[in-house]
Design a protein around this motif. Structure first.
Motif, PDB file in Angstrom:
ATOM      1  N   LEU A 109      75.370   2.434 -37.317  1.00 32.34           N
ATOM      2  CA  LEU A 109      76.402   2.925 -38.224  1.00 32.34           C
ATOM      3  C   LEU A 109      77.558   1.937 -38.347  1.00 32.34           C
ATOM      4  O   LEU A 109      78.145   1.777 -39.415  1.00 32.34           O
ATOM      5  N   SER A 110      77.868   1.243 -37.265  1.00 33.81           N
ATOM      6  CA  SER A 110      78.953   0.263 -37.323  1.00 33.81           C
ATOM      7  C   SER A 110      78.510  -1.024 -38.028  1.00 33.81           C
ATOM      8  O   SER A 110      79.335  -1.723 -38.615  1.00 33.81           O
ATOM      9  N   GLY A 114      79.124   2.186 -45.199  1.00 35.03           N
ATOM     10  CA  GLY A 114      78.754   2.765 -46.487  1.00 35.03           C
ATOM     11  C   GLY A 114      78.296   4.200 -46.319  1.00 35.03           C
ATOM     12  O   GLY A 114      78.502   4.817 -45.273  1.00 35.03           O
ATOM     13  N   GLN A 115      77.669   4.721 -47.356  1.00 37.15           N
ATOM     14  CA  GLN A 115      77.183   6.104 -47.370  1.00 37.15           C
ATOM     15  C   GLN A 115      75.815   6.176 -46.690  1.00 37.15           C
ATOM     16  O   GLN A 115      74.906   5.430 -47.044  1.00 37.15           O
ATOM     17  N   TRP A 116      75.698   7.072 -45.733  1.00 33.44           N
ATOM     18  CA  TRP A 116      74.474   7.241 -44.965  1.00 33.44           C
ATOM     19  C   TRP A 116      73.897   8.631 -45.148  1.00 33.44           C
ATOM     20  O   TRP A 116      74.630   9.603 -45.352  1.00 33.44           O
ATOM     21  N   GLN A 117      72.578   8.701 -45.007  1.00 36.05           N
ATOM     22  CA  GLN A 117      71.897   9.965 -44.748  1.00 36.05           C
ATOM     23  C   GLN A 117      71.072   9.761 -43.484  1.00 36.05           C
ATOM     24  O   GLN A 117      70.503   8.695 -43.272  1.00 36.05           O
ATOM     25  N   ILE A 118      71.079  10.744 -42.644  1.00 37.36           N
ATOM     26  CA  ILE A 118      70.222  10.747 -41.463  1.00 37.36           C
ATOM     27  C   ILE A 118      69.578  12.122 -41.450  1.00 37.36           C
ATOM     28  O   ILE A 118      70.266  13.136 -41.595  1.00 37.36           O
ATOM     29  N   ARG A 159      74.979  13.799 -44.069  1.00 35.25           N
ATOM     30  CA  ARG A 159      75.517  12.792 -44.980  1.00 35.25           C
ATOM     31  C   ARG A 159      76.871  12.379 -44.440  1.00 35.25           C
ATOM     32  O   ARG A 159      77.698  13.227 -44.091  1.00 35.25           O
ATOM     33  N   LEU A 160      77.106  11.069 -44.338  1.00 29.96           N
ATOM     34  CA  LEU A 160      78.342  10.588 -43.756  1.00 29.96           C
ATOM     35  C   LEU A 160      78.732   9.247 -44.355  1.00 29.96           C
ATOM     36  O   LEU A 160      77.901   8.536 -44.916  1.00 29.96           O
ATOM     37  N   GLN A 161      79.983   8.941 -44.228  1.00 30.22           N
ATOM     38  CA  GLN A 161      80.538   7.673 -44.696  1.00 30.22           C
ATOM     39  C   GLN A 161      80.953   6.859 -43.476  1.00 30.22           C
ATOM     40  O   GLN A 161      81.701   7.347 -42.629  1.00 30.22           O
ATOM     41  N   CYS A 162      80.462   5.641 -43.395  1.00 26.70           N
ATOM     42  CA  CYS A 162      80.855   4.734 -42.312  1.00 26.70           C
ATOM     43  C   CYS A 162      81.786   3.695 -42.918  1.00 26.70           C
ATOM     44  O   CYS A 162      81.379   2.932 -43.795  1.00 26.70           O
ATOM     45  N   PRO A 163      83.031   3.661 -42.456  1.00 29.50           N
ATOM     46  CA  PRO A 163      84.006   2.725 -43.031  1.00 29.50           C
ATOM     47  C   PRO A 163      83.750   1.274 -42.627  1.00 29.50           C
ATOM     48  O   PRO A 163      83.068   1.022 -41.620  1.00 29.50           O
TER      49      PRO A 163
END
Length: 167
Positions: A109-110, A114-118, A159-163
């Motif tokens: 993730l680091s 961006g936008q992730w789906q897991i 769904r998450l956003q990784c900066p």
């Protein structure tokens, strides 16, 4: 705490990835109707095109220098707006429960802001418990849950956003 490393797989590692897929499929045979072939291997198609796809990033996981599993990041998304997906994620049973999977997820993730789906199959109780436990820690509770089938099997999506990392 063991020394955990995530190494980008190279072309020479594709046979290792294919071999590890047998163990991955073995684990999934507990929840899906997957059958062993007559020669004692699961009848899975080689994923050569997947591993070589520029959008696929496969990694080998090592613990204290020993091969412990693999993970892949790809663009095979099911949630609108998601850029990244964990395609395959396998940690050998001997290394489970030692923080290996959490380290790998956090590292990925680091590395890919961006936008992730897991997602995971709902029939997989270990994945269900793992992601429910680590997702709040990995994201600071900044994620959304979605339920939808994949290939006819109920799945839970995060769904998450990784900066971008701070300079």
């Amino acid at each position: 705490m063991p020394s955990i490393e995530l190494h980008a797989a190279q072309r020479d590692d594709f046979d290792t990835l294919e071999n590890l897929m047998q163990f991955y499929v073995y684990d999934f045979s507990e929840w899906l109707p997957l059958k062993l072939g007559e020669h004692g291997f699961f009848s899975i198609q080689p994923k050569t095109d997947y591993w070589r796809n520029p959008a696929t990033r496969p990694f080998l996981i090592r613990v204290d220098g020993e091969l412990a599993g693999f993970v892949s990041v790809d663009h095979d998304t099911h949630i609108e707006g998601a850029e990244y997906n964990i395609g395959y994620f396998f940690v050998s049973r001997r290394f489970r429960g030692q923080g290996v999977a959490k380290f790998v997820a956090s590292t990925l993730l680091s590395q890919f802001p961006g936008q992730w789906q897991i997602f995971h199959l709902d029939a997989n109780p270990a994945a269900r418990r793992f992601w429910a436990k680590v997702m709040p820690h990995l994201t600071g509770d900044q994620f959304t849950l979605h339920q939808r089938p994949v290939d006819g099997y109920p799945c839970t999506f995060y769904r998450l956003q990784c900066p971008q990392p701070s300079p």
